[in-house]
Structure formats: C-alpha cells, structure tokens
Design a protein around this motif. Structure first.
Motif, PDB file in Angstrom:
ATOM      1  N   GLY A  58       0.778  -1.229   0.000  1.00  0.00           N
ATOM      2  CA  GLY A  58       0.000   0.000   0.000  1.00  0.00           C
ATOM      3  C   GLY A  58       0.815   1.286   0.000  1.00  0.00           C
ATOM      4  N   GLU A  59       2.129   1.187   0.114  1.00  0.00           N
ATOM      5  CA  GLU A  59       2.986   2.377   0.141  1.00  0.00           C
ATOM      6  C   GLU A  59       3.616   2.595  -1.240  1.00  0.00           C
ATOM      7  OE1 GLU A  59       7.062   4.012   2.276  1.00  0.00           O
ATOM      8  OE2 GLU A  59       6.083   2.244   3.096  1.00  0.00           O
ATOM      9  N   ALA A  60       3.386   3.774  -1.807  1.00  0.00           N
ATOM     10  CA  ALA A  60       3.947   4.105  -3.129  1.00  0.00           C
ATOM     11  C   ALA A  60       5.443   4.366  -3.009  1.00  0.00           C
ATOM     12  CB  ALA A  60       3.242   5.318  -3.707  1.00  0.00           C
ATOM     13  N   TRP A  61       6.219   3.659  -3.805  1.00  0.00           N
ATOM     14  CA  TRP A  61       7.672   3.820  -3.832  1.00  0.00           C
ATOM     15  C   TRP A  61       8.135   4.614  -5.043  1.00  0.00           C
ATOM     16  CZ3 TRP A  61      11.696   0.930  -1.005  1.00  0.00           C
ATOM     17  CH2 TRP A  61      11.211   0.415   0.202  1.00  0.00           C
ATOM     18  N   GLY A  62       7.217   4.936  -5.938  1.00  0.00           N
ATOM     19  CA  GLY A  62       7.555   5.752  -7.096  1.00  0.00           C
ATOM     20  C   GLY A  62       7.504   4.980  -8.393  1.00  0.00           C
ATOM     21  N   VAL A  63       7.892   5.684  -9.452  1.00  0.00           N
ATOM     22  CA  VAL A  63       7.913   5.110 -10.795  1.00  0.00           C
ATOM     23  C   VAL A  63       9.329   4.623 -11.092  1.00  0.00           C
ATOM     24  CG1 VAL A  63       7.621   5.606 -13.255  1.00  0.00           C
ATOM     25  CG2 VAL A  63       6.038   6.576 -11.578  1.00  0.00           C
ATOM     26  N   PHE A  64       9.413   3.443 -11.641  1.00  0.00           N
ATOM     27  CA  PHE A  64      10.685   2.834 -12.033  1.00  0.00           C
ATOM     28  C   PHE A  64      10.601   2.436 -13.501  1.00  0.00           C
ATOM     29  CE2 PHE A  64      10.637   2.446  -7.530  1.00  0.00           C
ATOM     30  CZ  PHE A  64      11.954   2.333  -7.109  1.00  0.00           C
ATOM     31  N   VAL A  65      11.745   2.297 -14.131  1.00  0.00           N
ATOM     32  CA  VAL A  65      11.798   1.720 -15.471  1.00  0.00           C
ATOM     33  C   VAL A  65      11.890   0.215 -15.282  1.00  0.00           C
ATOM     34  CG1 VAL A  65      13.154   1.533 -17.591  1.00  0.00           C
ATOM     35  CG2 VAL A  65      12.914   3.756 -16.453  1.00  0.00           C
ATOM     36  N   ASN A  66      11.065  -0.515 -15.987  1.00  0.00           N
ATOM     37  CA  ASN A  66      11.060  -1.974 -15.937  1.00  0.00           C
ATOM     38  C   ASN A  66      11.602  -2.485 -17.268  1.00  0.00           C
ATOM     39  OD1 ASN A  66      10.387  -4.683 -15.187  1.00  0.00           O
ATOM     40  ND2 ASN A  66       8.539  -4.504 -16.405  1.00  0.00           N
ATOM     41  N   VAL A  67      12.672  -3.276 -17.227  1.00  0.00           N
ATOM     42  CA  VAL A  67      13.315  -3.773 -18.439  1.00  0.00           C
ATOM     43  C   VAL A  67      13.268  -5.291 -18.453  1.00  0.00           C
ATOM     44  CG1 VAL A  67      15.442  -3.791 -19.804  1.00  0.00           C
ATOM     45  CG2 VAL A  67      14.900  -1.822 -18.398  1.00  0.00           C
ATOM     46  N   GLU A  68      12.928  -5.827 -19.607  1.00  0.00           N
ATOM     47  CA  GLU A  68      12.876  -7.277 -19.780  1.00  0.00           C
ATOM     48  C   GLU A  68      14.233  -7.902 -19.465  1.00  0.00           C
ATOM     49  OE1 GLU A  68      11.427 -10.401 -23.251  1.00  0.00           O
ATOM     50  OE2 GLU A  68      12.094  -8.405 -23.823  1.00  0.00           O
ATOM     51  N   GLN A  69      14.204  -9.015 -18.794  1.00  0.00           N
ATOM     52  CA  GLN A  69      15.412  -9.747 -18.414  1.00  0.00           C
ATOM     53  C   GLN A  69      15.991 -10.461 -19.639  1.00  0.00           C
ATOM     54  OE1 GLN A  69      16.436  -9.157 -15.540  1.00  0.00           O
ATOM     55  NE2 GLN A  69      17.499 -10.835 -14.625  1.00  0.00           N
ATOM     56  N   PHE A  70      17.314 -10.525 -19.716  1.00  0.00           N
ATOM     57  CA  PHE A  70      18.001 -11.274 -20.773  1.00  0.00           C
ATOM     58  C   PHE A  70      18.088 -12.725 -20.304  1.00  0.00           C
ATOM     59  CE2 PHE A  70      22.225 -12.635 -22.637  1.00  0.00           C
ATOM     60  CZ  PHE A  70      21.750 -12.794 -23.927  1.00  0.00           C
ATOM     61  N   ASN A  71      17.031 -13.483 -20.579  1.00  0.00           N
ATOM     62  CA  ASN A  71      16.956 -14.857 -20.093  1.00  0.00           C
ATOM     63  C   ASN A  71      16.420 -15.767 -21.199  1.00  0.00           C
ATOM     64  OD1 ASN A  71      14.205 -14.276 -20.195  1.00  0.00           O
ATOM     65  ND2 ASN A  71      13.981 -14.065 -17.991  1.00  0.00           N
ATOM     66  N   LYS A  72      16.083 -16.987 -20.827  1.00  0.00           N
ATOM     67  CA  LYS A  72      15.596 -17.972 -21.788  1.00  0.00           C
ATOM     68  C   LYS A  72      14.319 -17.483 -22.484  1.00  0.00           C
ATOM     69  CE  LYS A  72      14.359 -22.856 -22.019  1.00  0.00           C
ATOM     70  NZ  LYS A  72      14.168 -24.085 -21.252  1.00  0.00           N
ATOM     71  N   ASP A  73      13.445 -16.806 -21.750  1.00  0.00           N
ATOM     72  CA  ASP A  73      12.215 -16.276 -22.346  1.00  0.00           C
ATOM     73  C   ASP A  73      12.536 -15.258 -23.437  1.00  0.00           C
ATOM     74  OD1 ASP A  73      10.761 -17.838 -20.575  1.00  0.00           O
ATOM     75  OD2 ASP A  73      10.460 -16.205 -19.145  1.00  0.00           O
ATOM     76  N   PHE A  74      13.504 -14.382 -23.173  1.00  0.00           N
ATOM     77  CA  PHE A  74      13.934 -13.390 -24.163  1.00  0.00           C
ATOM     78  C   PHE A  74      14.450 -14.094 -25.418  1.00  0.00           C
ATOM     79  CE2 PHE A  74      17.314 -10.892 -26.124  1.00  0.00           C
ATOM     80  CZ  PHE A  74      16.697  -9.657 -26.315  1.00  0.00           C
ATOM     81  N   VAL A  75      15.288 -15.095 -25.236  1.00  0.00           N
ATOM     82  CA  VAL A  75      15.860 -15.845 -26.360  1.00  0.00           C
ATOM     83  C   VAL A  75      14.754 -16.509 -27.173  1.00  0.00           C
ATOM     84  CG1 VAL A  75      17.261 -17.874 -26.941  1.00  0.00           C
ATOM     85  CG2 VAL A  75      18.123 -16.190 -25.318  1.00  0.00           C
ATOM     86  N   GLU A  76      13.816 -17.142 -26.501  1.00  0.00           N
ATOM     87  CA  GLU A  76      12.729 -17.827 -27.214  1.00  0.00           C
ATOM     88  C   GLU A  76      11.840 -16.845 -27.979  1.00  0.00           C
ATOM     89  OE1 GLU A  76      10.743 -20.297 -24.325  1.00  0.00           O
ATOM     90  OE2 GLU A  76      12.329 -21.804 -24.423  1.00  0.00           O
ATOM     91  N   ARG A  77      11.679 -15.640 -27.454  1.00  0.00           N
ATOM     92  CA  ARG A  77      10.860 -14.642 -28.141  1.00  0.00           C
ATOM     93  C   ARG A  77      11.545 -14.144 -29.419  1.00  0.00           C
ATOM     94  NH1 ARG A  77       9.882  -9.118 -27.909  1.00  0.00           N
ATOM     95  NH2 ARG A  77      11.342  -8.716 -26.223  1.00  0.00           N
ATOM     96  N   HIS A  78      12.860 -13.969 -29.371  1.00  0.00           N
ATOM     97  CA  HIS A  78      13.586 -13.427 -30.529  1.00  0.00           C
ATOM     98  C   HIS A  78      14.106 -14.496 -31.489  1.00  0.00           C
ATOM     99  CE1 HIS A  78      13.396  -9.238 -29.429  1.00  0.00           C
ATOM    100  NE2 HIS A  78      13.613  -9.605 -28.188  1.00  0.00           N
ATOM    101  N   TRP A  79      14.393 -15.676 -30.988  1.00  0.00           N
ATOM    102  CA  TRP A  79      14.884 -16.772 -31.822  1.00  0.00           C
ATOM    103  C   TRP A  79      14.054 -18.013 -31.513  1.00  0.00           C
ATOM    104  CZ3 TRP A  79      18.243 -13.521 -29.099  1.00  0.00           C
ATOM    105  CH2 TRP A  79      19.021 -12.673 -29.892  1.00  0.00           C
TER     106      TRP A  79
END
Length: 191
Positions: A58-79
């Motif tokens: 319930g406590e707002a910590w602010g806005v952050f940039v969220n970046v996709e992880q360089f992992n197996k999911d990333f690899v499967e999405r691109h290749w």
C-alpha cells in the motif's frame, strides 16, 4: 531484480518471471532505456521496457523503469527456432569492463573474468567466443566480412553499434566495453 516465481516456479506477472526495476539515477528524464528499446526494437533483438509504478504493502515507492530480463524467455521470443538453446553471456558493467571482444589468447580463464556465462558452462561455447575474438582481432580487414559471416550476425552487430553510439550509451559496449549481452544461437551464430 524481483523474482515473481520465487515461491511458485509457474508464477508470472503479465508473462514475466522477473522484473528488472531501474531507478534511472543518472537519467533525470527516465526516458533513456524506454526510448532506446522503442527505437532499436525494429532493427535488433532488444529487451522490452516500460514504466512501472511500484507499490509495496500500500505504500507508493515511485515510478521505475522496468526492463525485460536477458533470459531464456527473451531468447525464445527473438529466436523461436532455438527453443531456448544456445549460450548467453552478460558482460557486467564496470568503469574498465574490458569485455570488448578483444582476443586475450586461447586460455578460457582470460575470458571468464570478463564474460559471465548465464547458461550451461560449456567448453565449446567458450572456444567459439575465443574464436570470434581471435577473428575480430587477427583477420585482415579485406577478409573480415567473409571470416565473420558464419559466426556473427553482422547486420545485427552493426545496428547494435549504431544504436549504442547514436543513443550516447555512457555505460555500454562502445564507451566501456561492458554492460551488454551476447547470445550464441543453436546454429553457432553470435548476436
């Protein structure tokens, strides 16, 4: 990094199992990462990025940039043809990263101190990385394209360098030879 699947390996948040939240401490606009992702994604495999408002209990910590992880999911999405197979390396950020694909001889140890393998630690993948570095360093310029063609996605590498320089990435390959990722696909080609 926030592991969404910490207690349940099948848990996902909008398809992601890891949130990579950045505070953008050197980017007052908070736009750099998201803008880079938007501009480079039509040309090269790029982690998706967006903004996330973080609220904890319930406590707002602010806005952050969220970046996709360089992992197996990333690899499967691109290749998708790789089915997640291949070797992934991360070159960690540091002022003197020294992960600029320089040839450091044939000993794997010289590369393990610069490149962190994120997949199975396989000798053949290290040998392929060493061969890529050797080829880049020792091949005469007039023979370089032919020598690199079977081992490096040259077009993608040129787009990556153009985006790194054009976006004035003060913390990546071009400036510090650090804080970037490498992927060697199942057919042996580096990206």
């Amino acid at each position: 990094n926030v592991a969404v699947d910490h207690t349940d390996p099948k848990a996902r948040l909008l398809g992601a199992k890891t949130l990579n939240l950045l505070n953008s401490h050197e980017d007052d606009s908070m736009m750099s990462t998201v803008l880079y992702s938007h501009l480079s994604s039509p040309h090269i495999p790029t982690p998706r990025a967006n903004f996330a408002e973080v609220v904890i209990n319930g406590e707002a910590w602010g806005v952050f940039v969220n970046v996709e992880q360089f992992n197996k999911d990333f690899v499967e999405r691109h290749w998708p043809e790789s089915k997640g197979k291949g070797a992934r390396w991360k070159v960690n950020g540091s002022p003197m990263g020294d992960g600029g694909l320089q040839y450091k001889g044939d000993e794997v140890a010289a590369y393990k101190s610069r490149y962190e393998i994120k997949t199975k630690d396989d000798e053949k993948d290290w040998r392929a990385l060493i061969e890529l570095c050797r080829t880049l360093s020792q091949t005469p310029v007039d023979q370089l394209e032919t020598a690199l063609k079977p081992m490096l996605d040259i077009d993608s590498a040129l787009w990556f360098l153009a985006m790194d320089i054009g976006a004035a990435n003060g913390d990546g390959y071009w400036v510090r030879a650090s804080d970037y990722a490498l992927y060697r696909d199942a057919s042996g080609v580096f990206h």
